[in-house]
Write a protein that holds these residues in place. Structure first.
Motif, PDB file in Angstrom:
ATOM      1  N   GLN A  63       0.835  -1.201   0.000  1.00 28.97           N
ATOM      2  CA  GLN A  63       0.000   0.000   0.000  1.00 28.97           C
ATOM      3  C   GLN A  63       0.875   1.259   0.000  1.00 28.97           C
ATOM      4  O   GLN A  63       1.897   1.309   0.680  1.00 28.97           O
ATOM      5  CB  GLN A  63      -0.885  -0.035   1.249  1.00 28.97           C
ATOM      6  CG  GLN A  63      -2.075   0.907   1.156  1.00 28.97           C
ATOM      7  CD  GLN A  63      -2.926   0.846   2.413  1.00 28.97           C
ATOM      8  OE1 GLN A  63      -3.085  -0.227   3.007  1.00 28.97           O
ATOM      9  NE2 GLN A  63      -3.452   1.983   2.832  1.00 28.97           N
ATOM     10  N   GLN A  64       0.462   2.250  -0.775  1.00 29.85           N
ATOM     11  CA  GLN A  64       1.209   3.501  -0.857  1.00 29.85           C
ATOM     12  C   GLN A  64       0.549   4.578  -0.001  1.00 29.85           C
ATOM     13  O   GLN A  64      -0.681   4.693   0.008  1.00 29.85           O
ATOM     14  CB  GLN A  64       1.257   3.999  -2.310  1.00 29.85           C
ATOM     15  CG  GLN A  64       1.962   3.060  -3.275  1.00 29.85           C
ATOM     16  CD  GLN A  64       3.434   2.887  -2.948  1.00 29.85           C
ATOM     17  OE1 GLN A  64       4.128   3.861  -2.700  1.00 29.85           O
ATOM     18  NE2 GLN A  64       3.908   1.645  -2.912  1.00 29.85           N
ATOM     19  N   ALA A 104       5.799  -0.947   9.108  1.00 34.73           N
ATOM     20  CA  ALA A 104       7.056  -0.406   8.599  1.00 34.73           C
ATOM     21  C   ALA A 104       6.740   0.461   7.388  1.00 34.73           C
ATOM     22  O   ALA A 104       5.793   0.185   6.636  1.00 34.73           O
ATOM     23  CB  ALA A 104       8.022  -1.524   8.231  1.00 34.73           C
ATOM     24  N   PHE A 105       7.544   1.525   7.215  1.00 33.87           N
ATOM     25  CA  PHE A 105       7.320   2.494   6.149  1.00 33.87           C
ATOM     26  C   PHE A 105       8.638   2.719   5.410  1.00 33.87           C
ATOM     27  O   PHE A 105       9.658   3.007   6.052  1.00 33.87           O
ATOM     28  CB  PHE A 105       6.855   3.827   6.736  1.00 33.87           C
ATOM     29  CG  PHE A 105       5.677   3.721   7.676  1.00 33.87           C
ATOM     30  CD1 PHE A 105       4.378   3.911   7.230  1.00 33.87           C
ATOM     31  CD2 PHE A 105       5.882   3.422   9.028  1.00 33.87           C
ATOM     32  CE1 PHE A 105       3.298   3.815   8.098  1.00 33.87           C
ATOM     33  CE2 PHE A 105       4.802   3.332   9.907  1.00 33.87           C
ATOM     34  CZ  PHE A 105       3.510   3.519   9.447  1.00 33.87           C
ATOM     35  N   PHE A 106       8.614   2.586   4.116  1.00 28.21           N
ATOM     36  CA  PHE A 106       9.819   2.808   3.313  1.00 28.21           C
ATOM     37  C   PHE A 106       9.511   3.835   2.231  1.00 28.21           C
ATOM     38  O   PHE A 106       8.535   3.679   1.495  1.00 28.21           O
ATOM     39  CB  PHE A 106      10.267   1.505   2.622  1.00 28.21           C
ATOM     40  CG  PHE A 106      10.893   0.504   3.552  1.00 28.21           C
ATOM     41  CD1 PHE A 106      10.119  -0.237   4.429  1.00 28.21           C
ATOM     42  CD2 PHE A 106      12.266   0.293   3.526  1.00 28.21           C
ATOM     43  CE1 PHE A 106      10.696  -1.170   5.287  1.00 28.21           C
ATOM     44  CE2 PHE A 106      12.857  -0.643   4.382  1.00 28.21           C
ATOM     45  CZ  PHE A 106      12.071  -1.372   5.269  1.00 28.21           C
ATOM     46  N   GLU A 107      10.346   4.846   2.144  1.00 26.92           N
ATOM     47  CA  GLU A 107      10.229   5.763   1.013  1.00 26.92           C
ATOM     48  C   GLU A 107      10.425   4.938  -0.262  1.00 26.92           C
ATOM     49  O   GLU A 107      11.341   4.096  -0.326  1.00 26.92           O
ATOM     50  CB  GLU A 107      11.305   6.859   1.131  1.00 26.92           C
ATOM     51  CG  GLU A 107      11.087   7.999   0.175  1.00 26.92           C
ATOM     52  CD  GLU A 107      12.113   9.118   0.369  1.00 26.92           C
ATOM     53  OE1 GLU A 107      12.700   9.202   1.469  1.00 26.92           O
ATOM     54  OE2 GLU A 107      12.309   9.880  -0.582  1.00 26.92           O
ATOM     55  N   THR A 108       9.585   5.164  -1.258  1.00 27.51           N
ATOM     56  CA  THR A 108       9.570   4.281  -2.431  1.00 27.51           C
ATOM     57  C   THR A 108      10.956   4.137  -3.054  1.00 27.51           C
ATOM     58  O   THR A 108      11.361   3.036  -3.439  1.00 27.51           O
ATOM     59  CB  THR A 108       8.570   4.825  -3.475  1.00 27.51           C
ATOM     60  OG1 THR A 108       7.336   5.109  -2.802  1.00 27.51           O
ATOM     61  CG2 THR A 108       8.303   3.792  -4.553  1.00 27.51           C
ATOM     62  N   GLY A 109      11.694   5.247  -3.096  1.00 31.58           N
ATOM     63  CA  GLY A 109      12.995   5.232  -3.751  1.00 31.58           C
ATOM     64  C   GLY A 109      14.042   4.368  -3.068  1.00 31.58           C
ATOM     65  O   GLY A 109      15.077   4.066  -3.666  1.00 31.58           O
ATOM     66  N   VAL A 110      13.826   3.961  -1.817  1.00 30.74           N
ATOM     67  CA  VAL A 110      14.865   3.184  -1.112  1.00 30.74           C
ATOM     68  C   VAL A 110      14.477   1.710  -0.968  1.00 30.74           C
ATOM     69  O   VAL A 110      15.224   0.916  -0.396  1.00 30.74           O
ATOM     70  CB  VAL A 110      15.188   3.765   0.294  1.00 30.74           C
ATOM     71  CG1 VAL A 110      15.500   5.245   0.193  1.00 30.74           C
ATOM     72  CG2 VAL A 110      14.074   3.508   1.285  1.00 30.74           C
ATOM     73  N   VAL A 113       3.898  -3.425   5.374  1.00 29.23           N
ATOM     74  CA  VAL A 113       4.918  -2.487   4.894  1.00 29.23           C
ATOM     75  C   VAL A 113       4.238  -1.504   3.950  1.00 29.23           C
ATOM     76  O   VAL A 113       3.516  -1.916   3.046  1.00 29.23           O
ATOM     77  CB  VAL A 113       6.060  -3.225   4.169  1.00 29.23           C
ATOM     78  CG1 VAL A 113       7.063  -2.224   3.596  1.00 29.23           C
ATOM     79  CG2 VAL A 113       6.760  -4.199   5.113  1.00 29.23           C
ATOM     80  N   TYR A 114       4.476  -0.221   4.172  1.00 31.83           N
ATOM     81  CA  TYR A 114       3.870   0.820   3.356  1.00 31.83           C
ATOM     82  C   TYR A 114       4.941   1.555   2.559  1.00 31.83           C
ATOM     83  O   TYR A 114       6.041   1.780   3.066  1.00 31.83           O
ATOM     84  CB  TYR A 114       3.134   1.840   4.242  1.00 31.83           C
ATOM     85  CG  TYR A 114       2.029   1.235   5.080  1.00 31.83           C
ATOM     86  CD1 TYR A 114       0.716   1.191   4.613  1.00 31.83           C
ATOM     87  CD2 TYR A 114       2.303   0.695   6.338  1.00 31.83           C
ATOM     88  CE1 TYR A 114      -0.298   0.618   5.375  1.00 31.83           C
ATOM     89  CE2 TYR A 114       1.300   0.135   7.111  1.00 31.83           C
ATOM     90  CZ  TYR A 114       0.005   0.097   6.625  1.00 31.83           C
ATOM     91  OH  TYR A 114      -0.995  -0.467   7.379  1.00 31.83           O
ATOM     92  N   GLY A 115       4.599   1.920   1.353  1.00 34.71           N
ATOM     93  CA  GLY A 115       5.463   2.796   0.560  1.00 34.71           C
ATOM     94  C   GLY A 115       5.117   4.247   0.837  1.00 34.71           C
ATOM     95  O   GLY A 115       3.952   4.572   1.117  1.00 34.71           O
ATOM     96  N   LEU A 116       6.128   5.104   0.818  1.00 33.64           N
ATOM     97  CA  LEU A 116       5.912   6.525   1.103  1.00 33.64           C
ATOM     98  C   LEU A 116       6.404   7.381  -0.053  1.00 33.64           C
ATOM     99  O   LEU A 116       7.482   7.126  -0.605  1.00 33.64           O
ATOM    100  CB  LEU A 116       6.700   6.960   2.346  1.00 33.64           C
ATOM    101  CG  LEU A 116       6.464   6.266   3.676  1.00 33.64           C
ATOM    102  CD1 LEU A 116       7.467   6.796   4.700  1.00 33.64           C
ATOM    103  CD2 LEU A 116       5.037   6.470   4.154  1.00 33.64           C
ATOM    104  N   THR A 117       5.645   8.422  -0.382  1.00 33.21           N
ATOM    105  CA  THR A 117       6.195   9.425  -1.289  1.00 33.21           C
ATOM    106  C   THR A 117       7.243  10.249  -0.526  1.00 33.21           C
ATOM    107  O   THR A 117       7.260  10.267   0.703  1.00 33.21           O
ATOM    108  CB  THR A 117       5.085  10.366  -1.789  1.00 33.21           C
ATOM    109  OG1 THR A 117       4.467  10.976  -0.659  1.00 33.21           O
ATOM    110  CG2 THR A 117       4.037   9.594  -2.592  1.00 33.21           C
TER     111      THR A 117
END
Lengths: 264, 264
Positions: free
Chosen positions: A2-3, A52-58, A76-80
Motif C-alpha cells: 500500500q502507498q 514499517a514504512f519505506f520511502e519508495t525510492g529506497v 509495509v507501506y510505501g511513502l512518497t
C-alpha cells in the motif's frame, strides 16, 4: 504494497504523535524508530513491529530488510518523498520508519544479581545523555541500568537513536522508588557508590570496585539528591585536573563504568 | 535601556542568523550564546560581547550581570516575552542572549608542547559530541584539542552550550591539514595514537601513555580515515566486554583522555 501519498494519512499522524509524546507511547504501548540499522536491531532483539514504512525510492536498496519484515506478516507501506520528509527526525534520513511494541522492561528487582555491576541514574533529563549512557553500559559490559523517576523516557526517539539499539538489549529497570531500591540493594551486601563532583569525596581510582556494585550518577545540573547520597555507603569523585564540576553526566558515567569493568 | 518589541527587529534577525549559519558566523566573526552562565563564562574568558538581550521580566534577577555588561559599554536591550521566545534555542530558556566576537583560535602549531597531551578529532559532525569532547578535555586537563576539517563548527550554539564554555578557555587548533600535522608532531617525537574499535588493536590499558602524546578519535560512523591511521604510530582500542563498536565518539574520547591523564 500500500502507498501512502498524503502527509495527513492517519498512520503518518500516529507515527509522529508516538514520537512526540511519552504519554501517548505509554498509553499505546508503542514507540517509533527510524533507519535500517535500528529496524534490524529491533527485529534481532525480538521487538515486534506493528508497521514499517519505506520511502519508495529506497525499497530496492533495502529489499532484504523489507522481505524480512514482510515474512513476519508485518504491513509495509510505501511513502512518497514529501511524506517521508514529514516523518523524518534525523539529520540524514534514510526513508525508513517503524512503529514497534514497547519491550517489557518491567523487570523484577529480584532479577538483579547482587554480584553484578549496575549503573543507577537519577533524574537525568536529556534524552541524548540517557541514550549515551545505555550505549556505554552495553559496550562496557555492565549488567544493567537502574533509572529513577524523572529520567528521560527510554522509548523517546532520541534515546532509542542515541542508544544505538542498546535499549532493546540491555536490562533496564525503571524504578518507582529509587532511594528505597538502593537501600535494599545495599542491605543485601552490594556496594553502593555515589558519584559526585565534590572534591572532598574519595578518589575513584583508589576505590576497590570489585564484587556486587551499584554506581549512581545524578542530574546534569543538580547531581544526586540528598536522599540518594544518604543511602549510598560511599561518595567517590573523578579527580579532575581542569575545572571542577565539568564532566557531563554521560562522560562521567562512561569513566565510572570503565573503572568498574577494569576491576572485574 | 532600549526595548525590542518586534520579532522582526533587525538585531533579532541577525542573532538568529548567526545561530543558524556557520558561514555567516565566520563572515561576521561573531557567534551567539544563551543563558547567564555562558554569558559570565564568556566575559571571564575575555570574549568581547557586541550586544546583550534580556527578557524584561528577568532583568531584576540578573541585575549584577546586566551591570557588569553595561560597565563595558556593551549595549543591553530589553525584550518582550514573544521576542525572547523567538530567540530561545534551549529547552528551559532563561531569557538571556548575547552576540559575541569569535575568540581567536588560530593558534600557531608551534604553540603545541611536544611534552603535552592532546586530543585530535577527525570529522566528528555532531555538535553535541564536539561540545562534550571539549568539555571533557578541559575537565580532565589535556593541553588542547586538534580538530580536522569537517568537524562541527565550534562556534555553533550547540557546541558552545554542550562545551559549557570550555570552548572559550581551551586551546583548540582548527587544522587545515590534519594528517600532515599529525605526521609533523610524530616526527618531533610525540606518540601518536589512533583509537579504533578494531579488536585486533592494542589494549589501551597496556599502553604507556606518558610523555608527549596525541590521541586521535574519528568520525561517529566511519572512525578514523585510512590517511590518519597510516600516520599514527600505534592503534589502540578500548577493550569492551559488550558489543563491539558500541561506544560513542564522546564517551570513547573521555575514557581515552582519562587513561592518559592518569599516567601523567
Amino acid at each position: 504494497m500500500q502507498q501512502i501519498t498524503s502527509r495527513e494519512n492517519p498512520l503518518v499522524k500516529e507515527y509522529i504523535r508516538l514520537g512526540a509524546s511519552a504519554r501517548h507511547r505509554a498509553g499505546q504501548g508503542l514507540f517509533v524508530l527510524e533507519g535500517a540499522r535500528l529496524a534490524a536491531d529491533a527485529l534481532d532483539s525480538g521487538a515486534r513491529l506493528r508497521a514499517a514504512f519505506f520511502e519508495t525510492g529506497v525499497l530496492e536498496r533495502h529489499a532484504a530488510l523489507v522481505r524480512r519484515i514482510q515474512a513476519q506478516k508485518i504491513p509495509v507501506y510505501g511513502l512518497t518523498a514529501p511524506v517521508a520528509a514529514k516523518m523524518a527526525a534525523t539529520q540524514t534520513p534514510q526513508g525508513i520508519f517503524c512503529i514497534a511494541e514497547i519491550l517489557d522492561k518491567a523487570l523484577s528487582l529480584d532479577k538483579i544479581s547482587i554480584y553484578g555491576a549496575y549503573l543507577a541514574v537519577e533524574a537525568v533529563q536529556d534524552p541524548g545523555n540517557i541514550g549515551a549512557m545505555l550505549r556505554s553500559a552495553e559496550a562496557l559490559g555492565v549488567d544493567g541500568v537502574l533509572l529513577s523517576p524523572g529520567c528521560a523516557d527510554i522509548w523517546s526517539p532520541k534515546v532509542v537513536r542515541a542508544s544505538m539499539g542498546a535499549v532493546f538489549r540491555l536490562k533496564v529497570y525503571e524504578l518507582q522508588d529509587f532511594c528505597g531500591t538502593l537501600r535494599a540493594l545495599r542491605a543485601q551486601g552490594m556496594k553502593t557508590l555515589a558519584a559526585t563532583a565534590d572534591a572532598g569525596a574519595d578518589d575513584l581510582t583508589r576505590e576497590p570496585l570489585s564484587g556486587g556494585i551499584v554506581a549512581c550518577v545524578g542530574n546534569e545540573g543538580a547531581g544526586l539528591s540528598a536522599g540518594c547520597l544518604s543511602v549510598c555507603d560511599k561518595r567517590v569523585t573523578i579527580r579532575m585536573k581542569g575545572r571542577a564540576e565539568s564532566l557531563n553526566a554521560a562522560a562521567a558515567a562512561a569513566i565510572l563504568m570503565w573503572e568498574i569493568e577494569k576491576q572485574r
